[in-house]
Design a protein around this motif. Structure first.
Motif, PDB file in Angstrom:
ATOM      1  N   ASP A 254       6.781  -5.847   0.391  1.00 14.82           N
ATOM      2  CA  ASP A 254       5.624  -6.547   0.942  1.00 14.82           C
ATOM      3  C   ASP A 254       4.736  -5.656   1.816  1.00 14.82           C
ATOM      4  OD1 ASP A 254       7.500  -6.258   2.956  1.00 14.82           O
ATOM      5  OD2 ASP A 254       7.137  -8.248   3.809  1.00 14.82           O
ATOM      6  N   GLU A 255       4.937  -4.344   1.754  1.00 14.78           N
ATOM      7  CA  GLU A 255       4.147  -3.427   2.572  1.00 14.78           C
ATOM      8  C   GLU A 255       3.282  -2.518   1.713  1.00 14.78           C
ATOM      9  OE1 GLU A 255       6.309  -1.341   5.592  1.00 14.78           O
ATOM     10  OE2 GLU A 255       7.047  -3.200   6.487  1.00 14.78           O
ATOM     11  N   THR A 256       2.304  -1.900   2.361  1.00 15.27           N
ATOM     12  CA  THR A 256       1.351  -1.003   1.714  1.00 15.27           C
ATOM     13  C   THR A 256       1.429   0.375   2.357  1.00 15.27           C
ATOM     14  OG1 THR A 256      -0.152  -2.839   1.279  1.00 15.27           O
ATOM     15  CG2 THR A 256      -1.107  -0.638   1.233  1.00 15.27           C
TER      16      THR A 256
ATOM     17  N   ASP B 140      -5.435  -2.520   6.382  1.00 10.09           N
ATOM     18  CA  ASP B 140      -4.332  -3.084   7.141  1.00 10.09           C
ATOM     19  C   ASP B 140      -3.001  -2.522   6.643  1.00 10.09           C
ATOM     20  OD1 ASP B 140      -6.015  -4.650   8.688  1.00 10.09           O
ATOM     21  OD2 ASP B 140      -5.964  -6.315   7.284  1.00 10.09           O
ATOM     22  N   ALA B 141      -3.006  -1.311   6.134  1.00 14.34           N
ATOM     23  CA  ALA B 141      -1.796  -0.695   5.581  1.00 14.34           C
ATOM     24  C   ALA B 141      -0.693  -0.664   6.635  1.00 14.34           C
ATOM     25  CB  ALA B 141      -2.095   0.715   5.102  1.00 14.34           C
ATOM     26  N   ASP B 142       0.511  -0.897   6.153  1.00 20.80           N
ATOM     27  CA  ASP B 142       1.670  -0.883   7.035  1.00 20.80           C
ATOM     28  C   ASP B 142       2.108   0.539   7.355  1.00 20.80           C
ATOM     29  OD1 ASP B 142       2.308  -3.871   6.946  1.00 20.80           O
ATOM     30  OD2 ASP B 142       2.208  -3.342   4.825  1.00 20.80           O
ATOM     31  N   ARG B 143       1.879   1.443   6.402  1.00 17.95           N
ATOM     32  CA  ARG B 143       2.306   2.835   6.567  1.00 17.95           C
ATOM     33  C   ARG B 143       1.201   3.769   6.080  1.00 17.95           C
ATOM     34  NH1 ARG B 143       8.664   2.852   5.189  1.00 17.95           N
ATOM     35  NH2 ARG B 143       9.110   0.770   5.946  1.00 17.95           N
TER      36      ARG B 143
ATOM     37  N   THR C 168       0.865  -0.091  -3.448  1.00 14.71           N
ATOM     38  CA  THR C 168       1.716  -1.266  -3.256  1.00 14.71           C
ATOM     39  C   THR C 168       2.652  -1.406  -4.453  1.00 14.71           C
ATOM     40  OG1 THR C 168       0.082  -2.683  -4.310  1.00 14.71           O
ATOM     41  CG2 THR C 168      -0.006  -2.554  -1.909  1.00 14.71           C
TER      42      THR C 168
ATOM     43  N   LEU D 235       9.578   2.071   0.965  1.00 18.54           N
ATOM     44  CA  LEU D 235       8.494   1.103   1.176  1.00 18.54           C
ATOM     45  C   LEU D 235       8.962  -0.301   0.789  1.00 18.54           C
ATOM     46  CD1 LEU D 235       5.445   0.877   1.957  1.00 18.54           C
ATOM     47  CD2 LEU D 235       4.966   0.993  -0.507  1.00 18.54           C
TER      48      LEU D 235
END
Length: 78
Positions: free
Chosen positions: A36-38, A8-11, A76, A33
């Motif tokens: 709170d994102e991965t 579910d990585a954001d980037r 992260t 980054l």
């Protein structure tokens, strides 16, 4: 068919698509980054030298190696 790690990585940054040395692109992606994102870094080899840099800069990582020429590093903030 290449298997890619499902997350579910954001980037996502695919270093295989970068001409030349990808270090600056990786550092730029990590610099922007949010806490709170991965970011998932995709590479054709294990980027072992990067691990020390990540730790020094306050990141944690988890490495996945679904095939011989596919490495995915989930990054992260620590």
């Amino acid at each position: 068919m290449a298997h890619e790690y499902q997350t579910d990585a954001d980037r996502r940054l695919d270093a295989r698509e970068i001409d030349g040395e990808p270090f600056a692109d990786i550092m730029s992606a990590l610099g922007s980054l949010p806490a709170d994102e991965t970011l998932v870094l995709v590479n054709s080899f294990e980027p072992s030298p990067l691990y020390d840099v990540l730790e020094e800069r306050g990141f944690e990582y988890m490495t996945h190696n679904p095939s011989t020429d596919l490495w995915e590093i989930e990054i992260t903030h620590a």
